[in-house]
Design an enzyme around this catalytic site. Structure first.
Site, PDB file in Angstrom:
ATOM      1  N   GLY A  46       3.551   1.994   9.013  1.00  0.00           N
ATOM      2  CA  GLY A  46       4.610   1.353   9.773  1.00  0.00           C
ATOM      3  C   GLY A  46       4.816   1.965  11.147  1.00  0.00           C
ATOM      4  O   GLY A  46       4.804   3.184  11.296  1.00  0.00           O
ATOM      5  N   SER A  70       9.853   8.506  -0.782  1.00  0.00           N
ATOM      6  CA  SER A  70      10.848   8.346   0.271  1.00  0.00           C
ATOM      7  C   SER A  70      10.339   9.096   1.491  1.00  0.00           C
ATOM      8  O   SER A  70      10.904  10.116   1.902  1.00  0.00           O
ATOM      9  CB  SER A  70      12.218   8.872  -0.161  1.00  0.00           C
ATOM     10  OG  SER A  70      13.177   8.612   0.859  1.00  0.00           O
ATOM     11  N   CYS A 130      14.593  -2.677   6.157  1.00  0.00           N
ATOM     12  CA  CYS A 130      15.471  -1.714   6.818  1.00  0.00           C
ATOM     13  C   CYS A 130      16.851  -2.332   7.053  1.00  0.00           C
ATOM     14  O   CYS A 130      16.988  -3.554   7.157  1.00  0.00           O
ATOM     15  CB  CYS A 130      14.880  -1.281   8.163  1.00  0.00           C
ATOM     16  SG  CYS A 130      13.301  -0.430   8.032  1.00  0.00           S
ATOM     17  N   LYS A 165       7.074  -9.186   5.200  1.00  0.00           N
ATOM     18  CA  LYS A 165       6.970  -8.445   3.937  1.00  0.00           C
ATOM     19  C   LYS A 165       8.345  -8.388   3.272  1.00  0.00           C
ATOM     20  O   LYS A 165       9.279  -7.775   3.789  1.00  0.00           O
ATOM     21  CB  LYS A 165       6.443  -7.030   4.192  1.00  0.00           C
ATOM     22  CG  LYS A 165       6.193  -6.241   2.915  1.00  0.00           C
ATOM     23  CD  LYS A 165       5.508  -4.905   3.218  1.00  0.00           C
ATOM     24  CE  LYS A 165       5.128  -4.176   1.951  1.00  0.00           C
ATOM     25  NZ  LYS A 165       4.437  -2.890   2.244  1.00  0.00           N
ATOM     26  N   VAL A 191       5.305  -7.537  -3.326  1.00  0.00           N
ATOM     27  CA  VAL A 191       6.635  -7.009  -3.118  1.00  0.00           C
ATOM     28  C   VAL A 191       6.562  -5.628  -2.504  1.00  0.00           C
ATOM     29  O   VAL A 191       5.585  -4.916  -2.688  1.00  0.00           O
ATOM     30  CB  VAL A 191       7.429  -6.919  -4.431  1.00  0.00           C
ATOM     31  CG1 VAL A 191       7.633  -8.282  -5.067  1.00  0.00           C
ATOM     32  CG2 VAL A 191       6.782  -5.978  -5.442  1.00  0.00           C
ATOM     33  N   GLY A 243       1.699  -4.885  -5.806  1.00  0.00           N
ATOM     34  CA  GLY A 243       2.601  -4.289  -6.778  1.00  0.00           C
ATOM     35  C   GLY A 243       1.864  -3.853  -8.023  1.00  0.00           C
ATOM     36  O   GLY A 243       1.730  -4.622  -8.970  1.00  0.00           O
ATOM     37  N   GLY A 244       1.319  -2.642  -8.034  1.00  0.00           N
ATOM     38  CA  GLY A 244       0.674  -2.100  -9.214  1.00  0.00           C
ATOM     39  C   GLY A 244      -0.761  -2.519  -9.415  1.00  0.00           C
ATOM     40  O   GLY A 244      -1.294  -2.390 -10.524  1.00  0.00           O
ATOM     41  N   GLY A 265      -1.897  -0.385  -2.880  1.00  0.00           N
ATOM     42  CA  GLY A 265      -1.123   0.717  -2.337  1.00  0.00           C
ATOM     43  C   GLY A 265      -1.141   1.996  -3.138  1.00  0.00           C
ATOM     44  O   GLY A 265      -1.905   2.917  -2.862  1.00  0.00           O
ATOM     45  N   THR A 266      -0.327   2.090  -4.173  1.00  0.00           N
ATOM     46  CA  THR A 266      -0.118   3.340  -4.886  1.00  0.00           C
ATOM     47  C   THR A 266      -1.413   3.929  -5.438  1.00  0.00           C
ATOM     48  O   THR A 266      -1.601   5.157  -5.424  1.00  0.00           O
ATOM     49  CB  THR A 266       0.889   3.122  -6.032  1.00  0.00           C
ATOM     50  OG1 THR A 266       2.118   2.640  -5.474  1.00  0.00           O
ATOM     51  CG2 THR A 266       1.158   4.404  -6.789  1.00  0.00           C
TER      52      THR A 266
END
Length: 315
Positions: A46, A70, A130, A165, A191, A243-244, A265-266
């Site tokens: 970002g 975070s 945000c 997004k 998501v 998402g996953g 992502g993760t």
């Protein structure tokens, strides 16, 4: 892997698997562990108007079936990205997507203005999770009117596609998807992470330095699939699902639910080359299914929700 080629908002992608924002840095950091030319696209970390230091440590916590983070949108700022990162990214044939965020409409405006003066970016993804400080902290992603106003104000500023997004932290995703669509979004992605809390029972303090964090990973996949399906049913623009996702079959499931492309992502934290591997696995799946194009999967779910059915969880 020609069966994997897709078109997203007029952008030709060699495959529909993108690295998600915030999980692959600015892309160039992963050259040593993955072939960037074999990724469908890279959504960079970002970008804000000015550099941001991010949130206090600890920023990550592994949960059962996922991860909380975070990071606080730490980044080098849009101008440094254009001068220091983008020139190297332009040497790859992979599509590069910016990820834009801010705390007021003029933040988004300035970031897009700087990016629009640069070459090598295929599209802009707007992170709307945000709080809008001009409206007392209301989340852009939580109010259809506020979201629509933001997208409508940015649409004339960009010659490139705008992807919005969406956050899952809402009562219903359809009104937000429709608001983005009607305001001029070229696509939506979803998501983002779920707001969550992890606690250390011995210290009685949060596991994350900032307290709350965003939950992602396999634990959220069934909910993400449901929301991608609902959003795809509500709009007539492409949907990018996430998402996953850990495997090619996971990616196929999101496309069956209605996604034209996916973001990974993760899983990148455990397997930095995951986007390349997942694209290869998706190709194998499509071949086994006898598909000439992976796009045949999009929206092919053999079920349609009937509103007269009982709500989920009812007896």
């Amino acid at each position: 892997m020609s069966r994997l080629g897709v078109s997203l908002c007029g952008i030709s992608l060699q495959n529909p698997v993108l690295a998600a924002a915030g999980t692959w840095g600015y892309g160039v950091e992963f050259e040593a562990v993955a072939d960037l030319n074999r990724v469908g696209g890279i959504v960079v970390k970002g970008l804000s108007r000015e550099p941001m230091p991010g949130n206090p440590a600890p920023r990550l916590w592994e949960t059962t079936g996922g991860m909380m983070n975070s990071v606080g949108l730490q980044n080098i700022g849009v101008r440094a990205f254009v001068s220091d990162k983008l020139p190297r990214l332009r040497s790859f044939r992979t599509a590069i997507f910016s990820n834009v965020f801010g705390y007021a409409p003029e933040d988004y405006t300035e970031v897009i203005r700087v990016l629009e003066d640069a070459e090598g970016i295929a599209a802009h993804e707007l992170n709307v999770s945000c709080p809008n400080t001009h409206k007392g902290g209301i989340l852009f992603s939580g109010d259809p009117l506020t979201l629509g106003e933001l997208v409508r104000s940015l649409r004339p500023l960009s010659r490139r596609p705008l992807i919005v997004k969406l956050s899952p932290n809402v009562a219903a995703i359809q009104p937000l998807a429709v608001a983005a669509y009607e305001a001029g979004a070229d696509a939506i992605s979803l998501v983002n992470t779920f707001i969550a809390l992890a606690i250390d029972a011995r210290t009685r303090r949060p596991r994350i330095g900032a307290g709350f964090g965003g939950l992602s990973g396999p634990a959220i996949k069934p909910i993400a699939l449901r929301m991608v399906y609902e959003a795809a049913q509500a709009v007539r623009i492409p949907v990018i699902g996430m998402g996953g996702i850990r495997t090619g079959v996971d990616a196929a499931e999101f496309m069956i639910a209605g996604a034209s492309a996916v973001e990974v992502g993760t899983v990148n934290f455990a397997d930095p080359a995951a986007p390349v591997r997942i694209a290869r696995e998706l190709d194998h799946f499509a071949a086994a299914e006898g598909l000439s194009s992976v796009s045949e999967l999009v929206g092919s779910l053999k079920w349609k929700r009937e509103e007269r059915c009982q709500p989920a969880g009812s007896v």
